[in-house]
Scaffold this motif. Structure first.
Motif, PDB file in Angstrom:
ATOM      1  N   LEU A 183      31.920  35.276  39.676  1.00  0.00           N
ATOM      2  CA  LEU A 183      31.457  34.851  40.997  1.00  0.00           C
ATOM      3  C   LEU A 183      30.252  35.675  41.447  1.00  0.00           C
ATOM      4  CD1 LEU A 183      34.902  34.380  42.766  1.00  0.00           C
ATOM      5  CD2 LEU A 183      33.211  32.581  42.377  1.00  0.00           C
ATOM      6  N   GLY A 184      30.270  36.972  41.124  1.00  0.00           N
ATOM      7  CA  GLY A 184      29.132  37.817  41.469  1.00  0.00           C
ATOM      8  C   GLY A 184      27.844  37.337  40.810  1.00  0.00           C
ATOM      9  N   VAL A 185      27.949  36.934  39.547  1.00  0.00           N
ATOM     10  CA  VAL A 185      26.782  36.412  38.826  1.00  0.00           C
ATOM     11  C   VAL A 185      26.281  35.132  39.489  1.00  0.00           C
ATOM     12  CG1 VAL A 185      26.014  35.398  36.641  1.00  0.00           C
ATOM     13  CG2 VAL A 185      27.428  37.472  36.629  1.00  0.00           C
ATOM     14  N   VAL A 186      27.184  34.242  39.826  1.00  0.00           N
ATOM     15  CA  VAL A 186      26.799  32.966  40.449  1.00  0.00           C
ATOM     16  C   VAL A 186      26.096  33.201  41.780  1.00  0.00           C
ATOM     17  CG1 VAL A 186      27.694  30.851  41.510  1.00  0.00           C
ATOM     18  CG2 VAL A 186      28.584  31.614  39.296  1.00  0.00           C
ATOM     19  N   ARG A 187      26.652  34.074  42.615  1.00  0.00           N
ATOM     20  CA  ARG A 187      26.057  34.318  43.942  1.00  0.00           C
ATOM     21  C   ARG A 187      24.673  34.967  43.819  1.00  0.00           C
ATOM     22  NH1 ARG A 187      28.794  30.855  44.696  1.00  0.00           N
ATOM     23  NH2 ARG A 187      30.966  30.945  45.323  1.00  0.00           N
ATOM     24  N   ALA A 188      24.509  35.859  42.845  1.00  0.00           N
ATOM     25  CA  ALA A 188      23.202  36.483  42.649  1.00  0.00           C
ATOM     26  C   ALA A 188      22.149  35.445  42.255  1.00  0.00           C
ATOM     27  CB  ALA A 188      23.303  37.575  41.588  1.00  0.00           C
ATOM     28  N   VAL A 189      22.496  34.564  41.328  1.00  0.00           N
ATOM     29  CA  VAL A 189      21.556  33.552  40.856  1.00  0.00           C
ATOM     30  C   VAL A 189      21.266  32.526  41.941  1.00  0.00           C
ATOM     31  CG1 VAL A 189      21.233  31.684  39.190  1.00  0.00           C
ATOM     32  CG2 VAL A 189      22.206  33.860  38.443  1.00  0.00           C
ATOM     33  N   GLU A 190      22.304  32.076  42.651  1.00  0.00           N
ATOM     34  CA  GLU A 190      22.117  31.082  43.713  1.00  0.00           C
ATOM     35  C   GLU A 190      21.112  31.542  44.757  1.00  0.00           C
ATOM     36  OE1 GLU A 190      26.483  28.861  44.057  1.00  0.00           O
ATOM     37  OE2 GLU A 190      26.019  30.592  45.318  1.00  0.00           O
ATOM     38  N   ASN A 191      21.144  32.828  45.054  1.00  0.00           N
ATOM     39  CA  ASN A 191      20.335  33.344  46.155  1.00  0.00           C
ATOM     40  C   ASN A 191      19.141  34.181  45.708  1.00  0.00           C
ATOM     41  OD1 ASN A 191      22.045  32.567  48.636  1.00  0.00           O
ATOM     42  ND2 ASN A 191      23.532  33.495  47.237  1.00  0.00           N
ATOM     43  N   ASN A 192      18.983  34.305  44.378  1.00  0.00           N
ATOM     44  CA  ASN A 192      17.878  35.087  43.821  1.00  0.00           C
ATOM     45  C   ASN A 192      17.843  36.479  44.445  1.00  0.00           C
ATOM     46  OD1 ASN A 192      15.595  35.561  42.216  1.00  0.00           O
ATOM     47  ND2 ASN A 192      14.211  34.949  43.872  1.00  0.00           N
ATOM     48  N   ILE A 193      18.997  37.144  44.388  1.00  0.00           N
ATOM     49  CA  ILE A 193      19.136  38.437  45.041  1.00  0.00           C
ATOM     50  C   ILE A 193      20.099  39.309  44.227  1.00  0.00           C
ATOM     51  CG2 ILE A 193      21.057  37.672  46.498  1.00  0.00           C
ATOM     52  CD1 ILE A 193      19.903  39.318  48.780  1.00  0.00           C
ATOM     53  N   PRO A 194      19.839  40.604  44.090  1.00  0.00           N
ATOM     54  CA  PRO A 194      20.790  41.467  43.378  1.00  0.00           C
ATOM     55  C   PRO A 194      22.126  41.531  44.122  1.00  0.00           C
ATOM     56  CG  PRO A 194      18.684  42.578  43.707  1.00  0.00           C
ATOM     57  CD  PRO A 194      18.644  41.349  44.545  1.00  0.00           C
ATOM     58  N   LEU A 195      23.189  41.719  43.345  1.00  0.00           N
ATOM     59  CA  LEU A 195      24.526  41.827  43.937  1.00  0.00           C
ATOM     60  C   LEU A 195      25.265  43.003  43.311  1.00  0.00           C
ATOM     61  CD1 LEU A 195      26.970  39.083  44.966  1.00  0.00           C
ATOM     62  CD2 LEU A 195      27.814  40.901  43.450  1.00  0.00           C
ATOM     63  N   VAL A 196      25.791  43.860  44.171  1.00  0.00           N
ATOM     64  CA  VAL A 196      26.627  44.980  43.740  1.00  0.00           C
ATOM     65  C   VAL A 196      28.080  44.604  43.981  1.00  0.00           C
ATOM     66  CG1 VAL A 196      27.275  47.386  44.147  1.00  0.00           C
ATOM     67  CG2 VAL A 196      24.863  46.689  44.285  1.00  0.00           C
ATOM     68  N   GLY A 197      28.890  44.667  42.931  1.00  0.00           N
ATOM     69  CA  GLY A 197      30.329  44.474  43.075  1.00  0.00           C
ATOM     70  C   GLY A 197      30.980  45.825  43.296  1.00  0.00           C
ATOM     71  N   LEU A 198      31.501  46.047  44.485  1.00  0.00           N
ATOM     72  CA  LEU A 198      32.073  47.336  44.835  1.00  0.00           C
ATOM     73  C   LEU A 198      33.580  47.274  44.626  1.00  0.00           C
ATOM     74  CD1 LEU A 198      30.969  50.026  45.787  1.00  0.00           C
ATOM     75  CD2 LEU A 198      31.351  49.299  48.142  1.00  0.00           C
ATOM     76  N   GLY A 199      34.027  47.824  43.498  1.00  0.00           N
ATOM     77  CA  GLY A 199      35.438  47.793  43.133  1.00  0.00           C
ATOM     78  C   GLY A 199      35.986  49.181  42.903  1.00  0.00           C
ATOM     79  N   GLY A 200      37.201  49.238  42.397  1.00  0.00           N
ATOM     80  CA  GLY A 200      37.858  50.509  42.119  1.00  0.00           C
ATOM     81  C   GLY A 200      39.210  50.245  41.493  1.00  0.00           C
ATOM     82  N   TYR A 201      40.062  51.272  41.461  1.00  0.00           N
ATOM     83  CA  TYR A 201      41.352  51.111  40.784  1.00  0.00           C
ATOM     84  C   TYR A 201      42.397  51.994  41.438  1.00  0.00           C
ATOM     85  CZ  TYR A 201      40.040  55.559  38.601  1.00  0.00           C
ATOM     86  OH  TYR A 201      39.659  56.854  38.390  1.00  0.00           O
ATOM     87  N   LEU A 202      43.658  51.649  41.171  1.00  0.00           N
ATOM     88  CA  LEU A 202      44.791  52.498  41.508  1.00  0.00           C
ATOM     89  C   LEU A 202      45.494  52.802  40.195  1.00  0.00           C
ATOM     90  CD1 LEU A 202      44.330  50.588  44.167  1.00  0.00           C
ATOM     91  CD2 LEU A 202      46.438  51.658  44.909  1.00  0.00           C
ATOM     92  N   ALA A 203      45.318  54.010  39.701  1.00  0.00           N
ATOM     93  CA  ALA A 203      45.804  54.359  38.367  1.00  0.00           C
ATOM     94  C   ALA A 203      47.314  54.217  38.266  1.00  0.00           C
ATOM     95  CB  ALA A 203      45.385  55.785  38.012  1.00  0.00           C
ATOM     96  N   GLY A 204      48.046  54.613  39.300  1.00  0.00           N
ATOM     97  CA  GLY A 204      49.505  54.569  39.250  1.00  0.00           C
ATOM     98  C   GLY A 204      50.063  53.169  39.210  1.00  0.00           C
ATOM     99  N   LYS A 205      49.369  52.222  39.844  1.00  0.00           N
ATOM    100  CA  LYS A 205      49.841  50.833  39.891  1.00  0.00           C
ATOM    101  C   LYS A 205      49.206  49.964  38.805  1.00  0.00           C
ATOM    102  CE  LYS A 205      50.886  50.779  44.858  1.00  0.00           C
ATOM    103  NZ  LYS A 205      52.330  50.528  44.701  1.00  0.00           N
ATOM    104  N   ARG A 206      48.195  50.509  38.123  1.00  0.00           N
ATOM    105  CA  ARG A 206      47.475  49.767  37.071  1.00  0.00           C
ATOM    106  C   ARG A 206      46.910  48.458  37.605  1.00  0.00           C
ATOM    107  NH1 ARG A 206      45.764  53.100  33.546  1.00  0.00           N
ATOM    108  NH2 ARG A 206      45.510  51.460  31.976  1.00  0.00           N
ATOM    109  N   VAL A 207      46.275  48.551  38.750  1.00  0.00           N
ATOM    110  CA  VAL A 207      45.531  47.409  39.302  1.00  0.00           C
ATOM    111  C   VAL A 207      44.095  47.859  39.526  1.00  0.00           C
ATOM    112  CG1 VAL A 207      47.529  46.310  40.378  1.00  0.00           C
ATOM    113  CG2 VAL A 207      46.201  47.979  41.684  1.00  0.00           C
ATOM    114  N   GLN A 208      43.162  46.920  39.346  1.00  0.00           N
ATOM    115  CA  GLN A 208      41.756  47.269  39.488  1.00  0.00           C
ATOM    116  C   GLN A 208      40.938  46.032  39.819  1.00  0.00           C
ATOM    117  OE1 GLN A 208      38.797  46.764  37.332  1.00  0.00           O
ATOM    118  NE2 GLN A 208      39.810  45.203  36.090  1.00  0.00           N
ATOM    119  N   GLN A 209      39.769  46.265  40.383  1.00  0.00           N
ATOM    120  CA  GLN A 209      38.721  45.260  40.511  1.00  0.00           C
ATOM    121  C   GLN A 209      37.445  45.891  39.979  1.00  0.00           C
ATOM    122  OE1 GLN A 209      38.334  41.969  41.604  1.00  0.00           O
ATOM    123  NE2 GLN A 209      40.583  41.832  41.531  1.00  0.00           N
TER     124      GLN A 209
END
Length: 268
Positions: A183-209
Motif C-alpha cells: 500500500l505504501g508503494v501504491v500511495r507513493a506512486v499515485e501521488n508522486n511523493i516519497p512515503l515513509v512507513g513508520l513501523g516497529g515491533y514488540l519482541a515479546g509478542k512477536r508482532v511487527q509492522q
C-alpha cells in the motif's frame, strides 16, 4: 533553489517503558550522522493500546505522555536534534485524538492534530489534518487504516507535503505487514511523493509492522521487518507543491460520505 532535510527514521521495540524508550533514542543519536537534525519515531505502544481498548484511563495515559516528552526533552537538549514522535493521544474536551509531537532542542513540545478517520469510540477524527513544517520541509502523517484510503494520501499531497509518513504501530494496525508495504508503494506512486512507513515491533509478542522508505517512483529504498533495532537516514527534498485547500475539502467530504456507505463499514 533545492532544499533537502536529513531525517533519521527509527525502528524500536515498542513495548519499552518510557525510561528505556528514552535510553534507546539516546543510543540512536550516537549512531546517526552529523547531517541529521530530525528523528522520526513511533511512540511506545503498550500504554496507547491499553487506553484505546479501555484498559487504562486517560489520566493514566496522560501521565505516560508527560513522562516520555519530558525524558525526550532531556535527550534532545544534549544533542541538537529534534524528535518527532507519533502517535500520541491528546484530549480536547470530551474527545480524544491522535496527535504528532515535535520535541525541539529549545522550547517545549508542539502537538499537531492527527487522524482523519476515527479509531474507535475512544479516538475521534479531526476535522482537518495538519502538516509539520520543519526547516521548510513539510511532513504529513496518516494513521493506521488511512493508508488503505486513497483520499487520505491525496489530502497530504494537496496540503503541499514533501513526504507522507504512514504511521502503523504493531498491535494497533490490523493488517498483514506485507500489505502495508504494498500500500505504501501504491500511495507513493499515485501521488508522486516519497512515503515513509513508520513501523516497529514488540519482541515479546512477536508482532511487527515494517519500517521503510518508498521514493516517488515506487522504488523501495529502505526496508526493515525484523525484531532488531534499526535506523536509516533519508534526505527529504522540498517539492514546493501548491496548496489546494479546495481539493483538500473535496477529499475530506468524500471520506465522510464513504464512511456512511454500506460498502465501507469495515473502516474503523
Amino acid at each position: 533553489m533545492s532544499y533537502r532535510r536529513a531525517v533519521a527514521v527509527v525502528r524500536l521495540d515498542l513495548s519499552a517503558s518510557s525510561r528505556m524508550y528514552a535510553e534507546s533514542i539516546s543510543d540512536v543519536l550516537e549512531q546517526i550522522s552529523s547531517n541529521v537534525s530530525l528523528l522520526l519515531c513511533l511512540s511506545s505502544v503498550t500504554s496507547l493500546y491499553d487506553f484505546i481498548n479501555g484498559r487504562k484511563r486517560y489520566s493514566n495515559y496522560r501521565n505516560y505522555v508527560r513522562s516520555i516528552t519530558k525524558k525526550l526533552l532531556n535527550v534532545v537538549r544534549r544533542r541538537n536534534v529534534s524528535i518527532i514522535i507519533t502517535p500520541l493521544v491528546r484530549k480536547g474536551g470530551a474527545k480524544a485524538h491522535f496527535t504528532t509531537a515535535i520535541i525541539p532542542p529549545l522550547g517545549q513540545p508542539v502537538f499537531k492534530a492527527g487522524n482523519i478517520l476515527p479509531i474507535n469510540d475512544k479516538i475521534s477524527s479531526n476535522k482537518t489534518p495538519e502538516v509539520f513544517e520543519v526547516s521548510n520541509v513539510k511532513l504529513c502523517f496518516i494513521y493506521l487504516k488511512e493508508l488503505e484510503v486513497p483520499e487520505a494520501a491525496r489530502i497530504c499531497k494537496f496540503l503541499g507535503s514533501d513526504a507522507i509518513v504512514a504511521v502503523n504501530p504493531p498491535l494497533l494496525t490490523e493488517r498483514d505487514p506485507e500489505l502495508t508495504l504494498k500500500l505504501g508503494v501504491v500511495r507513493a506512486v499515485e501521488n508522486n511523493i516519497p512515503l515513509v512507513g513508520l513501523g516497529g515491533y514488540l519482541a515479546g509478542k512477536r508482532v511487527q509492522q515494517p519500517t521503510f522508505l518508498v521514493n516517488s517512483s515506487g522504488e523501495v529504498v529502505d526496508f526493515y521487518n525484523d525484531y532488531e533495532p534499526a535506523v536509516f537516514e533519508v534526505e527529504i527534498e522540498r517539492l514546493d507543491r501548491s496548496v489546494r485547500l479546495d481539493l483538500v475539502r473535496k477529499y475530506l467530504k468524500l471520506i465522510r460520505e464513504m464512511r456512511t456507505h454500506p460498502s465501507y463499514r469495515d473502516l474503523p
